[in-house]
Write a protein that holds these residues in place. Structure first.
Motif, short mmCIF file in Angstrom:
data_model
loop_
_atom_site.label_atom_id
_atom_site.label_comp_id
_atom_site.label_asym_id
_atom_site.label_seq_id
_atom_site.Cartn_x
_atom_site.Cartn_y
_atom_site.Cartn_z
N ALA A 13 13.31 -19.66 -0.54
CA ALA A 13 14.49 -18.69 -0.97
C ALA A 13 13.74 -18.35 -2.79
CB ALA A 13 15.43 -19.84 -1.45
N ILE A 14 12.82 -18.91 -3.40
CA ILE A 14 12.36 -18.84 -4.14
C ILE A 14 11.40 -17.79 -3.99
CG2 ILE A 14 10.88 -19.03 -6.37
CD1 ILE A 14 12.62 -21.97 -7.17
N LEU A 15 9.90 -17.84 -3.41
CA LEU A 15 9.22 -16.69 -2.56
C LEU A 15 9.53 -15.64 -1.82
CD1 LEU A 15 7.03 -19.60 -1.59
CD2 LEU A 15 6.60 -17.94 -2.73
N ALA A 16 11.10 -15.46 -1.08
CA ALA A 16 11.73 -14.69 -0.81
C ALA A 16 12.25 -13.69 -2.23
CB ALA A 16 12.49 -14.79 0.70
N GLY A 17 12.85 -14.28 -2.67
CA GLY A 17 13.69 -13.38 -4.36
C GLY A 17 12.49 -13.36 -4.84
N GLY A 18 11.26 -13.50 -5.10
CA GLY A 18 9.99 -13.27 -6.28
C GLY A 18 9.52 -12.18 -5.60
N GLY A 19 9.48 -12.47 -4.05
CA GLY A 19 8.65 -10.94 -3.01
C GLY A 19 9.61 -10.06 -3.41
N LEU A 20 11.26 -9.61 -3.22
CA LEU A 20 12.07 -8.77 -3.12
C LEU A 20 12.26 -8.28 -4.46
CD1 LEU A 20 15.02 -10.33 -1.22
CD2 LEU A 20 13.06 -8.45 -0.49
N TYR A 21 11.86 -9.12 -5.60
CA TYR A 21 12.18 -8.23 -6.87
C TYR A 21 10.94 -7.49 -6.77
CZ TYR A 21 10.96 -7.78 -11.61
OH TYR A 21 10.83 -7.28 -13.28
N TYR A 22 9.73 -7.99 -6.54
CA TYR A 22 8.06 -7.47 -6.58
C TYR A 22 8.19 -6.22 -6.08
CZ TYR A 22 3.42 -5.65 -6.23
OH TYR A 22 1.94 -4.70 -6.19
N LEU A 23 8.73 -5.71 -4.68
CA LEU A 23 8.71 -4.67 -4.37
C LEU A 23 9.56 -3.72 -4.68
CD1 LEU A 23 9.06 -6.47 0.36
CD2 LEU A 23 6.95 -4.93 -1.63
N GLN A 24 10.75 -4.54 -4.77
CA GLN A 24 11.71 -3.50 -5.50
C GLN A 24 10.94 -2.80 -6.86
OE1 GLN A 24 13.90 -2.14 -3.68
NE2 GLN A 24 15.16 -1.67 -5.51
N VAL A 25 10.66 -3.21 -7.67
CA VAL A 25 10.23 -3.00 -9.43
C VAL A 25 8.63 -2.28 -8.92
CG1 VAL A 25 9.82 -3.29 -11.62
CG2 VAL A 25 11.43 -4.65 -10.11
N TYR A 26 7.73 -2.87 -8.32
CA TYR A 26 6.57 -2.75 -8.77
C TYR A 26 5.75 -1.86 -7.39
CZ TYR A 26 6.53 -5.75 -12.30
OH TYR A 26 7.05 -6.40 -13.73
N ALA A 27 6.18 -2.41 -6.20
CA ALA A 27 5.06 -1.86 -4.62
C ALA A 27 5.10 -0.33 -4.67
CB ALA A 27 5.66 -2.82 -3.73
N TYR A 28 6.73 0.02 -4.71
CA TYR A 28 6.69 0.76 -4.54
C TYR A 28 6.54 2.79 -4.81
CZ TYR A 28 9.03 -1.41 0.02
OH TYR A 28 8.35 -1.98 0.47
N TYR A 29 6.07 2.43 -6.31
CA TYR A 29 6.23 3.10 -7.19
C TYR A 29 4.11 3.69 -7.19
CZ TYR A 29 10.90 3.21 -9.42
OH TYR A 29 11.42 3.28 -8.73
N ASP A 30 3.65 4.36 -7.49
CA ASP A 30 2.31 5.33 -7.80
C ASP A 30 2.43 5.96 -8.93
OD1 ASP A 30 0.96 4.11 -5.95
OD2 ASP A 30 2.28 5.80 -4.52
N GLU A 31 0.94 5.80 -9.53
CA GLU A 31 0.91 6.50 -10.55
C GLU A 31 0.51 8.08 -10.50
OE1 GLU A 31 -1.95 6.71 -14.17
OE2 GLU A 31 -2.06 4.81 -13.67
N VAL A 32 1.33 8.91 -11.62
CA VAL A 32 0.99 10.75 -10.98
C VAL A 32 -0.49 10.30 -11.88
CG1 VAL A 32 2.27 12.81 -10.55
CG2 VAL A 32 3.89 10.66 -10.18
N VAL A 33 -1.19 11.34 -10.83
CA VAL A 33 -2.56 12.08 -11.84
C VAL A 33 -2.18 13.17 -11.94
CG1 VAL A 33 -5.04 12.13 -11.61
CG2 VAL A 33 -3.89 10.44 -10.33
N PRO A 34 -2.48 13.18 -13.66
CA PRO A 34 -2.23 14.45 -13.19
C PRO A 34 -3.07 15.91 -14.01
CG PRO A 34 -2.21 13.30 -15.77
CD PRO A 34 -2.79 12.58 -14.93
N ASP A 35 -2.68 16.87 -13.48
CA ASP A 35 -3.60 18.23 -13.05
C ASP A 35 -3.77 19.12 -14.78
OD1 ASP A 35 -1.27 20.59 -13.97
OD2 ASP A 35 -0.94 21.35 -11.79
N GLY A 36 -2.93 18.58 -15.42
CA GLY A 36 -3.53 19.28 -16.58
C GLY A 36 -3.17 20.25 -16.56
#
Length: 174
Positions: A13-36
């Motif tokens: 349960a702890i591993l699954a909860g930690g994995g879900l938290y990571y996926l929600q908060v970090y995994a799907y976001y990418d930094e946008v590279v500015p074109d200036g």
């Protein structure tokens, strides 16, 4: 044996909860590279066309998993009076929360500034994707914020209701 099974279940349960938290908060976001050049645009009152404004210190994140996960921060030398005289205001801005690690974007502070008048919201780009507008808010000290917000047409169509007469037809989706 019972203690082992309880520990195994708790550990899973702890591993699954930690994995879900990571996926929600970090995994799907990418930094946008500015074109200036075109990263920050506002819609001009006279032409109703989006055009770039001067900016610096641009940083942004986005996600392919949702069109409303875009967040950006920047600085501009343009004052609120010039912006208000030149660009289209946005009537009902609602800054959306950003992940805690993207610390330049604080939706509560932006909302407070919009409410007390120390920040103004503008139409960045209408229908950047069907039913989604890009909103730009600028504070009186030149800090700026960008997010995507569902517009009136998008809200109706995304709720599964018929397209209102004054809204464009949504694109066909498979």
């Amino acid at each position: 044996m019972g203690k082992f099974l309880a520990a195994l279940i708790l550990g899973s349960a702890i591993l699954a909860g930690g994995g879900l938290y990571y996926l929600q908060v970090y995994a799907y976001y990418d930094e946008v590279v500015p074109d200036g050049r075109q990263d920050v645009q506002l819609t001009r009152l006279t032409s109703e066309q989006a055009e770039p404004i001067p900016y610096a210190d641009f940083q942004a994140i986005d996600s392919e998993s949702s069109p409303i996960r875009y967040r950006a921060c920047f600085a501009t030398s343009l004052g609120l009076d010039v912006l208000a005289d030149t660009y289209m205001p946005y009537d009902k801005p609602v800054p959306l929360k950003a992940p805690g690690w993207f610390d330049c974007f604080d939706a509560d502070d932006i909302a407070t500034g919009l409410k007390d008048g120390s920040a103004l919201a503008f139409m960045g780009q209408k229908d950047i994707e069907y039913g989604i507008d890009r909103i730009v808010a600028v504070t009186d000290d030149g800090r700026g914020y960008v997010w995507h917000q569902i517009n009136r047409c998008g809200k109706v169509v995304f709720d599964g209701l018929p397209t209102p007469e004054d809204c464009p037809e949504p694109p066909n989706r498979n």
